[in-house]
Design a protein around this motif. Structure first.
Motif, PDB file in Angstrom:
ATOM      1  N   ARG A  78      -8.854  -7.219  -0.421  1.00 51.72           N
ATOM      2  CA  ARG A  78      -7.945  -7.788   0.582  1.00 51.72           C
ATOM      3  C   ARG A  78      -7.442  -6.705   1.525  1.00 51.72           C
ATOM      4  NH1 ARG A  78      -2.842 -11.687  -0.600  1.00 51.72           N
ATOM      5  NH2 ARG A  78      -4.417 -12.615  -1.912  1.00 51.72           N
ATOM      6  N   PHE A  79      -7.099  -5.541   0.976  1.00 52.43           N
ATOM      7  CA  PHE A  79      -6.561  -4.462   1.803  1.00 52.43           C
ATOM      8  C   PHE A  79      -7.581  -3.990   2.823  1.00 52.43           C
ATOM      9  CE2 PHE A  79      -6.197   0.143   2.501  1.00 52.43           C
ATOM     10  CZ  PHE A  79      -4.967   0.185   3.135  1.00 52.43           C
ATOM     11  N   PHE A  80      -8.798  -3.730   2.385  1.00 52.46           N
ATOM     12  CA  PHE A  80      -9.795  -3.198   3.317  1.00 52.46           C
ATOM     13  C   PHE A  80     -10.282  -4.254   4.305  1.00 52.46           C
ATOM     14  CE2 PHE A  80     -10.095   0.286   0.249  1.00 52.46           C
ATOM     15  CZ  PHE A  80     -10.096   1.362   1.126  1.00 52.46           C
ATOM     16  N   HIS A  81     -10.247  -5.506   3.917  1.00 49.56           N
ATOM     17  CA  HIS A  81     -10.571  -6.574   4.874  1.00 49.56           C
ATOM     18  C   HIS A  81      -9.560  -6.574   6.024  1.00 49.56           C
ATOM     19  CE1 HIS A  81     -11.513 -10.476   6.585  1.00 49.56           C
ATOM     20  NE2 HIS A  81     -10.278 -10.871   6.350  1.00 49.56           N
ATOM     21  N   LEU A  82      -8.275  -6.458   5.693  1.00 54.94           N
ATOM     22  CA  LEU A  82      -7.244  -6.464   6.731  1.00 54.94           C
ATOM     23  C   LEU A  82      -7.232  -5.149   7.511  1.00 54.94           C
ATOM     24  CD1 LEU A  82      -4.399  -8.235   4.758  1.00 54.94           C
ATOM     25  CD2 LEU A  82      -5.612  -9.136   6.731  1.00 54.94           C
ATOM     26  N   THR A  83      -7.448  -4.039   6.835  1.00 57.36           N
ATOM     27  CA  THR A  83      -7.509  -2.750   7.537  1.00 57.36           C
ATOM     28  C   THR A  83      -8.637  -2.756   8.552  1.00 57.36           C
ATOM     29  OG1 THR A  83      -6.635  -1.624   5.578  1.00 57.36           O
ATOM     30  CG2 THR A  83      -7.691  -0.252   7.234  1.00 57.36           C
ATOM     31  N   ASP A  84      -9.757  -3.366   8.184  1.00 62.66           N
ATOM     32  CA  ASP A  84     -10.884  -3.496   9.109  1.00 62.66           C
ATOM     33  C   ASP A  84     -10.473  -4.289  10.347  1.00 62.66           C
ATOM     34  OD1 ASP A  84     -13.631  -3.135   9.797  1.00 62.66           O
ATOM     35  OD2 ASP A  84     -14.011  -5.219   9.260  1.00 62.66           O
ATOM     36  N   LEU A  85      -9.686  -5.349  10.152  1.00 62.30           N
ATOM     37  CA  LEU A  85      -9.211  -6.143  11.290  1.00 62.30           C
ATOM     38  C   LEU A  85      -8.246  -5.333  12.163  1.00 62.30           C
ATOM     39  CD1 LEU A  85      -8.515  -9.634   9.665  1.00 62.30           C
ATOM     40  CD2 LEU A  85     -10.309  -9.072  11.295  1.00 62.30           C
ATOM     41  N   PHE A  86      -7.330  -4.607  11.534  1.00 60.76           N
ATOM     42  CA  PHE A  86      -6.334  -3.859  12.294  1.00 60.76           C
ATOM     43  C   PHE A  86      -6.962  -2.715  13.091  1.00 60.76           C
ATOM     44  CE2 PHE A  86      -3.263  -5.372   8.863  1.00 60.76           C
ATOM     45  CZ  PHE A  86      -2.702  -6.331   9.682  1.00 60.76           C
TER      46      PHE A  86
END
Length: 254
Positions: free
Chosen positions: A84-92
């Motif tokens: 979940r963290f890296f999915h959102l970091t990728d978006l940001f």
């Protein structure tokens, strides 16, 4: 103050089971920003709700990227909510308007932490870093600096610096990935070697790698078809391999 267990239970469902049904989701701003500042797994879980408020409701969070940068610590490759963290970091980090120093700081910190990461995390983070280079060509100086690590007496990057703009990441070089090219796991070494060549314009799809586990990696290796590897290139002529050794006079292999 809420118990950490209650924070986690609420934050896990907040983004899809609460915010979409609120008339004014912005009422959750204070709760989410406080949770984001707590640290650890609670901060990771608060990212989902914050992303919705920033993306859909124009929430302004001046120190958002500074806080996101501080969440990158050695445990990030081992936590339960890694995918979940890296999915959102990728978006940001997908916006092309982000300054090069900021993206370079994230690349360097991820690469430095990768030196102690398990293979299943490395197979995700190396394509992740490659995608950042594709989106932000100004950061490729980390790969193509004349002389590279050989001309540096020490790495100018300051790992302990909390402010990305002060980390001096753009002055550094990505020697960490070069080190991973000698990794004991052949798939990791192969993935790291991609940065020796010019990157394609098409981004790698990392969605299937976000939840890769050690057991899946092990099962994949076990199911590989074994290849017969010759162990001797010369026919054995004596007990210790020499043609006229003293053992050949007294012992026979027949």
């Amino acid at each position: 103050q809420l118990p950490s267990g209650l924070y986690k239970k609420v934050l896990v469902i907040l983004h899809d089971s609460v915010l979409p049904y609120m008339n004014e989701p912005t009422l959750m701003m204070d709760f989410l920003t406080v949770a984001y500042g707590i640290g650890g797994a609670i901060s990771l879980l608060a990212l989902n709700g914050l992303f919705i408020l920033i993306h859909q409701h124009n929430l302004e969070y001046p120190d958002f990227y500074k806080k996101l940068y501080s969440l990158l610590d050695p445990s990030i490759y081992h936590v339960k909510y890694r995918a979940r963290f890296f999915h959102l970091t990728d978006l940001f980090l997908s916006s092309s308007h982000l300054p090069a120093y900021l993206v370079a700081a994230f690349i360097k910190r991820l690469a430095r932490l990768a030196l102690t990461a398990p293979p299943e995390a490395l197979l995700m983070i190396i394509p992740f870093i490659c995608n950042l280079f594709r989106r932000h060509p100004a950061c490729r100086v980390l790969l193509h600096r004349p002389g590279g690590p050989a001309d540096m007496s020490e790495d100018p990057y300051v790992m302990e610096e909390e402010e990305p703009s002060e980390s001096r990441a753009l002055e550094s070089s990505l020697w960490e990935i070069q080190s991973l090219q000698n990794h004991y796991h052949p798939d990791v070494a192969k993935a790291a070697a991609v940065l020796n060549q010019s990157l394609s314009e098409m981004e790698d799809d990392i969605s299937g790698l976000l939840e890769l586990s050690a057991s899946e990696l092990f099962d994949k290796e076990v199911k590989k078809k074994a290849v017969d590897v010759p162990l001797e290139f010369e026919q054995v002529r004596g007990l210790f391999g020499k043609k006229n050794d003293i053992f050949g006079e007294h012992f026979s292999l027949e």
